[in-house]
Design a protein around this motif. Structure first.
Motif, PDB file in Angstrom:
ATOM      1  N   SER A 110      -4.136  -8.547   6.041  1.00  0.00           N
ATOM      2  CA  SER A 110      -4.558  -7.737   7.180  1.00  0.00           C
ATOM      3  C   SER A 110      -4.313  -8.535   8.453  1.00  0.00           C
ATOM      4  O   SER A 110      -4.041  -9.733   8.392  1.00  0.00           O
ATOM      5  N   ARG A 111      -4.466  -7.905   9.584  1.00  0.00           N
ATOM      6  CA  ARG A 111      -4.525  -8.647  10.829  1.00  0.00           C
ATOM      7  C   ARG A 111      -5.768  -9.533  10.794  1.00  0.00           C
ATOM      8  O   ARG A 111      -6.676  -9.312   9.979  1.00  0.00           O
ATOM      9  N   GLU A 132       0.765 -11.669   6.984  1.00  0.00           N
ATOM     10  CA  GLU A 132       0.290 -10.468   7.685  1.00  0.00           C
ATOM     11  C   GLU A 132       1.239  -9.295   7.480  1.00  0.00           C
ATOM     12  O   GLU A 132       2.439  -9.406   7.703  1.00  0.00           O
ATOM     13  N   GLN A 133       0.649  -8.182   7.030  1.00  0.00           N
ATOM     14  CA  GLN A 133       1.412  -6.937   6.873  1.00  0.00           C
ATOM     15  C   GLN A 133       0.512  -5.790   7.306  1.00  0.00           C
ATOM     16  O   GLN A 133      -0.157  -5.152   6.483  1.00  0.00           O
ATOM     17  N   ARG A 134       0.508  -5.558   8.618  1.00  0.00           N
ATOM     18  CA  ARG A 134      -0.461  -4.607   9.166  1.00  0.00           C
ATOM     19  C   ARG A 134      -0.277  -3.201   8.630  1.00  0.00           C
ATOM     20  O   ARG A 134      -1.242  -2.440   8.551  1.00  0.00           O
ATOM     21  N   ASN A 135       0.944  -2.849   8.249  1.00  0.00           N
ATOM     22  CA  ASN A 135       1.154  -1.467   7.785  1.00  0.00           C
ATOM     23  C   ASN A 135       0.435  -1.200   6.454  1.00  0.00           C
ATOM     24  O   ASN A 135       0.235  -0.052   6.083  1.00  0.00           O
ATOM     25  N   HIS A 136       0.027  -2.266   5.759  1.00  0.00           N
ATOM     26  CA  HIS A 136      -0.758  -2.060   4.541  1.00  0.00           C
ATOM     27  C   HIS A 136      -2.250  -1.903   4.832  1.00  0.00           C
ATOM     28  O   HIS A 136      -3.030  -1.600   3.939  1.00  0.00           O
ATOM     29  N   PHE A 137      -2.601  -2.137   6.075  1.00  0.00           N
ATOM     30  CA  PHE A 137      -4.006  -2.009   6.507  1.00  0.00           C
ATOM     31  C   PHE A 137      -4.012  -1.150   7.771  1.00  0.00           C
ATOM     32  O   PHE A 137      -4.314  -1.627   8.859  1.00  0.00           O
ATOM     33  N   PRO A 138      -3.649   0.135   7.643  1.00  0.00           N
ATOM     34  CA  PRO A 138      -3.353   0.939   8.837  1.00  0.00           C
ATOM     35  C   PRO A 138      -4.547   1.170   9.766  1.00  0.00           C
ATOM     36  O   PRO A 138      -4.344   1.526  10.917  1.00  0.00           O
ATOM     37  N   TYR A 177      -8.461   8.421  13.840  1.00  0.00           N
ATOM     38  CA  TYR A 177      -9.043   7.770  15.016  1.00  0.00           C
ATOM     39  C   TYR A 177      -8.770   6.269  14.991  1.00  0.00           C
ATOM     40  O   TYR A 177      -8.468   5.652  16.005  1.00  0.00           O
ATOM     41  N   LEU A 178      -8.904   5.682  13.807  1.00  0.00           N
ATOM     42  CA  LEU A 178      -8.786   4.223  13.724  1.00  0.00           C
ATOM     43  C   LEU A 178      -7.343   3.751  13.790  1.00  0.00           C
ATOM     44  O   LEU A 178      -7.088   2.553  13.815  1.00  0.00           O
ATOM     45  N   GLU A 179      -6.412   4.683  13.831  1.00  0.00           N
ATOM     46  CA  GLU A 179      -5.032   4.254  14.060  1.00  0.00           C
ATOM     47  C   GLU A 179      -4.751   4.085  15.543  1.00  0.00           C
ATOM     48  O   GLU A 179      -3.692   3.588  15.930  1.00  0.00           O
ATOM     49  N   ASP A 180      -5.698   4.489  16.384  1.00  0.00           N
ATOM     50  CA  ASP A 180      -5.514   4.272  17.822  1.00  0.00           C
ATOM     51  C   ASP A 180      -5.487   2.762  18.102  1.00  0.00           C
ATOM     52  O   ASP A 180      -6.401   2.035  17.704  1.00  0.00           O
ATOM     53  N   PRO A 181      -4.462   2.283  18.795  1.00  0.00           N
ATOM     54  CA  PRO A 181      -4.316   0.832  18.968  1.00  0.00           C
ATOM     55  C   PRO A 181      -5.424   0.194  19.807  1.00  0.00           C
ATOM     56  O   PRO A 181      -5.809  -0.960  19.554  1.00  0.00           O
ATOM     57  N   ARG A 211      -7.472  -0.716   2.651  1.00  0.00           N
ATOM     58  CA  ARG A 211      -6.135  -1.012   2.117  1.00  0.00           C
ATOM     59  C   ARG A 211      -5.758   0.118   1.175  1.00  0.00           C
ATOM     60  O   ARG A 211      -6.026   0.092  -0.029  1.00  0.00           O
ATOM     61  N   PRO A 212      -5.160   1.191   1.733  1.00  0.00           N
ATOM     62  CA  PRO A 212      -4.766   2.333   0.885  1.00  0.00           C
ATOM     63  C   PRO A 212      -3.451   2.015   0.183  1.00  0.00           C
ATOM     64  O   PRO A 212      -2.740   1.091   0.578  1.00  0.00           O
ATOM     65  N   PRO A 213      -3.101   2.781  -0.858  1.00  0.00           N
ATOM     66  CA  PRO A 213      -1.765   2.641  -1.433  1.00  0.00           C
ATOM     67  C   PRO A 213      -0.731   2.957  -0.353  1.00  0.00           C
ATOM     68  O   PRO A 213      -0.868   3.951   0.363  1.00  0.00           O
ATOM     69  N   VAL A 214       0.222   2.091  -0.185  1.00  0.00           N
ATOM     70  CA  VAL A 214       1.248   2.294   0.842  1.00  0.00           C
ATOM     71  C   VAL A 214       2.602   2.142   0.181  1.00  0.00           C
ATOM     72  O   VAL A 214       2.847   1.152  -0.508  1.00  0.00           O
ATOM     73  N   ALA A 215       3.456   3.112   0.350  1.00  0.00           N
ATOM     74  CA  ALA A 215       4.833   3.077  -0.174  1.00  0.00           C
ATOM     75  C   ALA A 215       4.865   2.605  -1.628  1.00  0.00           C
ATOM     76  O   ALA A 215       5.578   1.671  -1.990  1.00  0.00           O
TER      77      ALA A 215
END
Ligand SMILES: [Fe+2]
Length: 676
Positions: A117-118, A27-33, A228-232, A52-56
């Motif tokens: 993803s989560r 799991e790497q949630r920051n890759h699936f923001p 919006y979808l970054e809202d927890p 899954r956008p390009p991340v870092a």
């Protein structure tokens, strides 16, 4: 596979001998923001979603999805690989099929580098013959820059504590999932009402209109959904339940209609923007929707359109310009879903085909009376040449004068358009389910009050001949639909709606006193998740010296205010005036005018939260879960305190019988919101 392709989704077909995932999942949630989501379940499939956008510096092009019968993925029933690309903003849609009905599933995505993803949870729908009761939630109107999504946190908290058989089968989102217009904090440093604006995102290509910013490109809409979808709280809700979504106005443009925007009363052709709004909606909502005329899709196909005026209209006001038709037909979101024996969910789109608002209303708007217009004027303008059975008057008496009727030759207003209306009526007639649940962004209940009974000497004189209307539209269309319900003796019609930023419960009738009152269905409107409602606007907008203040606000002795507007709409002006004079609710209710709102049993114009529905063979139970004004995010696991909980029960009525509603307060104290 053809079905999945037609939905723009990759297929993951379930079978008991599916092989488990080859790639390890980490799991790497920051890759699936934006998390994961699922949507539009039927008895054997559901759409799964992630981004899954390009991340870092790390991009991914293929995602593996796994669907399992358990949370730990020891019993995987379906796997697939899906390509993702910048063209669809790195979003991914998978149709997981071959599932068993009414079952929980867990799913997760893994990219080619092993980043996971989560884990999401979803639920398939019960089979058509399944007799079990079904519970679902319905929500609307979440403004991320003006408030917090505590309602979702409470929904999760309560659902986790219910026995499995009583948990929500899905969340119906009735629109304003995003607000396309946005205030940046620096444009309104004082905030709005008592709310400070939150600095959540910026539109890369936004246009400033007044102090608002509105999208001008696809990238602007995508940016909005991503933020919006970054809202927890929203993200956790999408990871827990399948969502069933339809748009309201703000998924495209605040006052827009068809493919046109309207600002300051001026229409702006916006076919390109309508297509962009549809594309972003398609990319971010896991909905079982189609793009008519196209086949074999793994992404949205945007028709090439030009921004042009609507040109000639059909008999219900749909612009026949080919670019308009191509834009509004680029995505067909009206659809039906079946949940067991008791629910046919019929979802309509009331923005893509709706007529242009009637012009010429200005002479009938009484500026001294906030939010209200004479009922006869609204009905006349809305119904056009079909007013009073096709006999519109040439003039209307208003403020002691005869004012010309500008709509004498206009088509009646339609929210559905010809094609969708025919489809809708057909679905209604054909439905075999116990309850025909009509999900749409804006409901049909009128709000009005008896301003004709205002005592003389209390400020301005009411210029109308009868009731003051706060909200009402599409009278001819509503009448046509209810005629079908009555003539075909259709029982079990229940409307669920949003848009109004307030809670309403009532019964649907073609007309109200002094015309006949003939209830043919029930209707419930949910308060907003976060967007401000009319009571809040009154609280900060109606000054103490306003002679009509008592109609909107009741000043409590402790300095707080209560929403007297609820009482004005449910019981009439004498009730609210008596309340202000005596401070006593019982004395106020003794002045109730029973003709104002025989159709309503509940109205709270200050309520926020969500609603749930539970249906069985013989009963529909609708619960309003109201929370305090969600200005700040609550860190509590239950999402913060509850304001009240009210249940309305409707026993299944027989063909030709009127429905009845019985209300029960379960918790808290709804402020002046109960009919009895
Ligand atoms: Fe809204």
């Amino acid at each position: 596979m053809r079905r999945a392709a037609a939905l723009g989704a990759t297929l993951a077909y379930g079978s008991r001998c599916a092989r488990p995932q080859v790639r390890p999942w980490r799991e790497q949630r920051n890759h699936f923001p934006q998390g994961v989501a699922s949507g539009d379940p039927d008895a054997e499939s559901v759409i799964l979603w992630t981004r899954r956008p390009p991340v870092a510096g790390s991009a991914a092009h293929r995602l593996a999805v796994e669907v399992a019968r358990d949370r730990d993925f020891t019993d995987v029933v379906a796997t697939a690989e899906a390509a993702i690309a910048a063209e669809s903003d790195w979003t991914c849609r998978v149709l997981a099929a071959g599932l068993e009905p009414a079952r929980e599933y867990w799913y997760r995505f893994t990219d080619e580098h092993g980043s996971g993803s989560r884990v999401g949870r979803t639920v398939s729908a019960p089979a058509d013959s399944d007799d079990r009761p079904v519970r679902f939630a319905f929500v609307s109107c979440q403004s991320v820059t003006e408030g917090a999504f505590n309602a979702y946190r409470r929904m999760i908290y309560e659902d986790e504590r219910r026995p499995r058989a009583e948990q929500l089968a899905f969340v119906l989102h009735l629109g304003d999932f995003i607000y396309e217009l946005v205030w940046y904090p620096e444009d309104k440093p004082e905030g709005r009402y008592a709310r400070k604006l939150r600095d959540v995102y910026r539109l890369p290509n936004g246009e400033k209109i007044g102090d608002l910013h509105v999208p001008t490109t696809l990238e602007d809409y995508r940016t909005t959904y991503r933020a919006y979808l970054e809202d927890p709280d929203l993200q956790d809700a999408r990871a827990r339940w399948p969502f069933v979504c339809v748009w309201d106005n703000h998924e495209f443009s605040w006052q827009g209609f068809q493919s046109q925007q309207v600002f300051d009363g001026k229409v702006r052709p916006a076919q390109k923007l309508r297509v962009a709004a549809n594309q972003a909606w398609f990319e971010f909502q896991p909905a079982r929707v189609s793009m008519p005329g196209t086949t074999s899709l793994d992404r949205f196909v945007a028709p090439r359109v030009e921004n042009r005026p609507l040109g000639e209209r059909d008999e219900l006001g749909l612009g026949l310009d080919p670019d308009n038709l191509a834009a509004v037909r680029s995505l067909k979101v009206y659809r039906t879903l079946r949940f067991g024996r008791h629910i046919d969910l019929i979802i309509t789109d009331i923005h893509s085909f709706r007529s242009e608002q009637p012009s010429g209303a200005e002479p009938f708007i009484p500026s001294e009376f906030r939010w209200a217009v004479p009922q006869e004027a609204i009905e006349m303008l809305d119904s056009g040449r079909a007013y009073r059975g096709g006999h519109p008057p040439a003039t209307l008496r208003y403020g002691g004068r005869e004012v010309p009727n500008p709509a004498v030759n206009a088509p009646p207003q339609s929210s559905l358009g010809r094609e969708q209306k025919a489809w809708f009526l057909d679905r209604l007639r054909q439905s075999k389910a116990t309850w025909k649940i009509w999900g749409l962004s804006q409901g049909t209940l009128d709000w009005r009050s008896d301003y004709q009974n205002l005592p003389e000497g209390l400020g301005p004189r009411w210029p109308g001949q009868g009731y003051a209307m706060f909200n009402g539209s599409y009278f001819v269309e509503r009448g046509e639909i209810l005629d079908v319900v009555r003539d075909a003796k259709i029982a079990g019609l229940a409307i669920v709606a949003g848009d109004k930023h307030s809670f309403w419960a009532g019964r649907v009738s073609k007309s109200l006193p002094p015309e006949s009152f003939e209830p043919l269905g029930v209707e419930f409107v949910t308060g907003s998740i976060s967007a401000p409602g009319l009571f809040e606007s009154a609280e900060y907008g109606v000054p103490r010296e306003d002679p009509l203040r008592a109609l909107y606000l009741h000043d409590n002795p402790d300095g707080t205010v209560a929403p007297a507007i609820n009482m004005t709409i449910l019981h009439g002006v004498r009730a609210s005036l008596t309340l202000q004079k005596t401070g006593d609710v019982q004395q106020a209710l003794a002045q109730s005018n029973p003709d104002v709102a025989p159709h309503l049993s509940f109205a709270d114009l200050g309520g926020h939260g969500y609603a749930t529905v539970r249906v069985s063979a013989d009963q529909m139970e609708t619960e309003f879960v109201c929370i305090p004004r969600p200005i700040e995010r609550s860190e509590r696991p239950d999402g913060g305190p509850l304001a009240y909980r009210v249940i309305h029960r409707a026993k299944m009525w027989g063909p030709g019988e009127p429905p009845r509603l019985v209300a029960q307060v379960v918790e808290g104290d709804p402020p002046l919101a109960m009919k009895s």
